[in-house]
Design a protein around this motif. Structure first.
Motif, PDB file in Angstrom:
ATOM      1  N   PHE A 134       0.845  -1.186   0.000  1.00  0.00           N
ATOM      2  CA  PHE A 134       0.000   0.000   0.000  1.00  0.00           C
ATOM      3  C   PHE A 134       0.882   1.238   0.000  1.00  0.00           C
ATOM      4  O   PHE A 134       1.814   1.333   0.798  1.00  0.00           O
ATOM      5  CB  PHE A 134      -0.902   0.012   1.239  1.00  0.00           C
ATOM      6  CG  PHE A 134      -1.728  -1.239   1.365  1.00  0.00           C
ATOM      7  CD1 PHE A 134      -2.976  -1.320   0.762  1.00  0.00           C
ATOM      8  CD2 PHE A 134      -1.267  -2.334   2.076  1.00  0.00           C
ATOM      9  CE1 PHE A 134      -3.734  -2.476   0.865  1.00  0.00           C
ATOM     10  CE2 PHE A 134      -2.026  -3.491   2.188  1.00  0.00           C
ATOM     11  CZ  PHE A 134      -3.262  -3.556   1.582  1.00  0.00           C
ATOM     12  N   ILE A 135       0.582   2.180  -0.892  1.00  0.00           N
ATOM     13  CA  ILE A 135       1.318   3.431  -0.987  1.00  0.00           C
ATOM     14  C   ILE A 135       0.353   4.568  -0.645  1.00  0.00           C
ATOM     15  O   ILE A 135      -0.671   4.729  -1.308  1.00  0.00           O
ATOM     16  CB  ILE A 135       1.889   3.666  -2.399  1.00  0.00           C
ATOM     17  CG1 ILE A 135       2.691   2.467  -2.895  1.00  0.00           C
ATOM     18  CG2 ILE A 135       2.672   4.975  -2.450  1.00  0.00           C
ATOM     19  CD1 ILE A 135       4.086   2.371  -2.407  1.00  0.00           C
ATOM     20  N   ILE A 136       0.696   5.344   0.372  1.00  0.00           N
ATOM     21  CA  ILE A 136      -0.095   6.515   0.750  1.00  0.00           C
ATOM     22  C   ILE A 136       0.625   7.743   0.211  1.00  0.00           C
ATOM     23  O   ILE A 136       1.855   7.841   0.305  1.00  0.00           O
ATOM     24  CB  ILE A 136      -0.221   6.620   2.284  1.00  0.00           C
ATOM     25  CG1 ILE A 136      -0.927   5.385   2.829  1.00  0.00           C
ATOM     26  CG2 ILE A 136      -0.958   7.898   2.678  1.00  0.00           C
ATOM     27  CD1 ILE A 136      -0.909   5.285   4.340  1.00  0.00           C
ATOM     28  N   HIS A 137      -0.167   8.665  -0.340  1.00  0.00           N
ATOM     29  CA  HIS A 137       0.413   9.901  -0.872  1.00  0.00           C
ATOM     30  C   HIS A 137      -0.654  10.998  -0.862  1.00  0.00           C
ATOM     31  O   HIS A 137      -1.850  10.700  -0.800  1.00  0.00           O
ATOM     32  CB  HIS A 137       0.972   9.682  -2.279  1.00  0.00           C
ATOM     33  CG  HIS A 137      -0.040   9.164  -3.251  1.00  0.00           C
ATOM     34  ND1 HIS A 137      -0.880   9.991  -3.967  1.00  0.00           N
ATOM     35  CD2 HIS A 137      -0.371   7.906  -3.606  1.00  0.00           C
ATOM     36  CE1 HIS A 137      -1.673   9.250  -4.736  1.00  0.00           C
ATOM     37  NE2 HIS A 137      -1.393   7.976  -4.529  1.00  0.00           N
ATOM     38  N   PRO A 138      -0.230  12.268  -0.944  1.00  0.00           N
ATOM     39  CA  PRO A 138      -1.199  13.352  -0.970  1.00  0.00           C
ATOM     40  C   PRO A 138      -2.124  13.255  -2.195  1.00  0.00           C
ATOM     41  O   PRO A 138      -1.711  12.782  -3.265  1.00  0.00           O
ATOM     42  CB  PRO A 138      -0.332  14.614  -1.064  1.00  0.00           C
ATOM     43  CG  PRO A 138       0.978  14.202  -0.456  1.00  0.00           C
ATOM     44  CD  PRO A 138       1.138  12.754  -0.871  1.00  0.00           C
ATOM     45  N   VAL A 139      -3.362  13.665  -2.033  1.00  0.00           N
ATOM     46  CA  VAL A 139      -4.320  13.661  -3.133  1.00  0.00           C
ATOM     47  C   VAL A 139      -3.778  14.464  -4.307  1.00  0.00           C
ATOM     48  O   VAL A 139      -3.182  15.525  -4.117  1.00  0.00           O
ATOM     49  CB  VAL A 139      -5.672  14.253  -2.669  1.00  0.00           C
ATOM     50  CG1 VAL A 139      -6.597  14.537  -3.850  1.00  0.00           C
ATOM     51  CG2 VAL A 139      -6.355  13.317  -1.689  1.00  0.00           C
ATOM     52  N   GLY A 140      -3.938  13.930  -5.492  1.00  0.00           N
ATOM     53  CA  GLY A 140      -3.522  14.613  -6.701  1.00  0.00           C
ATOM     54  C   GLY A 140      -2.086  14.413  -7.085  1.00  0.00           C
ATOM     55  O   GLY A 140      -1.675  14.776  -8.174  1.00  0.00           O
ATOM     56  N   GLN A 141      -1.298  13.849  -6.200  1.00  0.00           N
ATOM     57  CA  GLN A 141       0.101  13.594  -6.517  1.00  0.00           C
ATOM     58  C   GLN A 141       0.204  12.276  -7.242  1.00  0.00           C
ATOM     59  O   GLN A 141      -0.437  11.295  -6.858  1.00  0.00           O
ATOM     60  CB  GLN A 141       0.899  13.553  -5.217  1.00  0.00           C
ATOM     61  CG  GLN A 141       2.318  13.985  -5.395  1.00  0.00           C
ATOM     62  CD  GLN A 141       3.011  14.037  -4.055  1.00  0.00           C
ATOM     63  OE1 GLN A 141       3.375  12.989  -3.527  1.00  0.00           O
ATOM     64  NE2 GLN A 141       3.196  15.219  -3.522  1.00  0.00           N
ATOM     65  N   ARG A 142       0.987  12.227  -8.269  1.00  0.00           N
ATOM     66  CA  ARG A 142       1.130  10.974  -9.003  1.00  0.00           C
ATOM     67  C   ARG A 142       1.822   9.936  -8.131  1.00  0.00           C
ATOM     68  O   ARG A 142       2.728  10.245  -7.378  1.00  0.00           O
ATOM     69  CB  ARG A 142       1.920  11.206 -10.280  1.00  0.00           C
ATOM     70  CG  ARG A 142       1.185  12.140 -11.241  1.00  0.00           C
ATOM     71  CD  ARG A 142       1.810  12.168 -12.594  1.00  0.00           C
ATOM     72  NE  ARG A 142       1.606  10.996 -13.404  1.00  0.00           N
ATOM     73  CZ  ARG A 142       0.472  10.618 -13.982  1.00  0.00           C
ATOM     74  NH1 ARG A 142      -0.614  11.292 -13.770  1.00  0.00           N
ATOM     75  NH2 ARG A 142       0.422   9.562 -14.748  1.00  0.00           N
ATOM     76  N   LEU A 143       1.343   8.712  -8.269  1.00  0.00           N
ATOM     77  CA  LEU A 143       1.939   7.623  -7.505  1.00  0.00           C
ATOM     78  C   LEU A 143       3.369   7.413  -7.953  1.00  0.00           C
ATOM     79  O   LEU A 143       3.662   7.344  -9.136  1.00  0.00           O
ATOM     80  CB  LEU A 143       1.122   6.334  -7.725  1.00  0.00           C
ATOM     81  CG  LEU A 143       1.625   5.094  -7.018  1.00  0.00           C
ATOM     82  CD1 LEU A 143       1.567   5.296  -5.514  1.00  0.00           C
ATOM     83  CD2 LEU A 143       0.809   3.895  -7.408  1.00  0.00           C
ATOM     84  N   GLY A 144       4.233   7.299  -6.981  1.00  0.00           N
ATOM     85  CA  GLY A 144       5.638   7.049  -7.292  1.00  0.00           C
ATOM     86  C   GLY A 144       6.267   6.259  -6.172  1.00  0.00           C
ATOM     87  O   GLY A 144       5.827   6.302  -5.038  1.00  0.00           O
ATOM     88  N   HIS A 145       7.288   5.547  -6.490  1.00  0.00           N
ATOM     89  CA  HIS A 145       7.986   4.739  -5.493  1.00  0.00           C
ATOM     90  C   HIS A 145       9.272   5.438  -5.083  1.00  0.00           C
ATOM     91  O   HIS A 145      10.301   4.816  -4.911  1.00  0.00           O
ATOM     92  CB  HIS A 145       8.290   3.347  -6.056  1.00  0.00           C
ATOM     93  CG  HIS A 145       7.039   2.592  -6.377  1.00  0.00           C
ATOM     94  ND1 HIS A 145       6.399   1.811  -5.444  1.00  0.00           N
ATOM     95  CD2 HIS A 145       6.282   2.525  -7.495  1.00  0.00           C
ATOM     96  CE1 HIS A 145       5.312   1.282  -5.991  1.00  0.00           C
ATOM     97  NE2 HIS A 145       5.244   1.703  -7.214  1.00  0.00           N
ATOM     98  N   ASP A 146       9.199   6.763  -4.929  1.00  0.00           N
ATOM     99  CA  ASP A 146      10.401   7.539  -4.634  1.00  0.00           C
ATOM    100  C   ASP A 146      10.537   7.868  -3.153  1.00  0.00           C
ATOM    101  O   ASP A 146      11.105   8.852  -2.777  1.00  0.00           O
ATOM    102  CB  ASP A 146      10.390   8.825  -5.449  1.00  0.00           C
ATOM    103  CG  ASP A 146       9.147   9.676  -5.172  1.00  0.00           C
ATOM    104  OD1 ASP A 146       8.181   9.154  -4.597  1.00  0.00           O
ATOM    105  OD2 ASP A 146       9.155  10.860  -5.553  1.00  0.00           O
TER     106      ASP A 146
END
Length: 151
Positions: free
Chosen positions: A138-150
């Motif tokens: 599971f990857i959590i990130h801010p809304v609207g930010q493209r998913l990335g594994h960085d």
């Protein structure tokens, strides 16, 4: 069998809405837990508070979740689990899925970050045991930010 039966029933009635129904349900449940824990002073709005939320979710029997990476300041986290309950339920019935199935868990994990940081986040499942992957990721990130594994 309870969750599995519910999932199958929703799948019959509204297959295109199943991911959204369970994701939103998880967001509501996770937010309720996180808000209650904050109000009870069980933890604070910080990285440790997020870690404790994930640990509590594991201890409640939803799976053995591991917080692999976190940038709490940016609101990004990677969490893995070899036995998330949604994937586990399918596998117990000898079923697999071409798509990730852990929508409720995505919602719960997302809401933990959202409540603690008072900001909107998204959670995507990039790997799923029900698809044959070694573990759910599971990857959590801010809304609207493209998913990335960085992370």
């Amino acid at each position: 069998n309870g969750y599995y039966a519910l999932m199958k029933e929703v799948q019959k009635l509204a297959p295109e809405l199943r991911p959204l129904i369970f994701y939103n349900g998880g967001k509501q449940g996770g937010a309720s837990f996180a808000r209650g824990a904050l109000e009870s002073d069980l933890f604070r709005r910080d990285r440790n508070g997020f870690e404790l939320c994930v640990e509590a979710y594991s201890l409640c029997g939803f799976g053995d979740f591991d917080l692999r990476d976190i940038d709490y300041q940016a609101g990004k986290a990677t969490i893995t689990c070899p036995d998330a309950f949604e994937a586990w339920a399918l596998l117990q019935h000898d079923e697999t899925s071409p798509e990730p199935v852990c929508h409720y868990t995505r919602g719960v994990l997302c809401s933990f970050m959202s409540v603690l940081k008072r900001k909107a986040f998204e959670c995507e499942e990039t790997h799923c045991r029900a698809k044959g992957d070694k573990e759910c990721e599971f990857i959590i990130h801010p809304v609207g930010q493209r998913l990335g594994h960085d992370l």
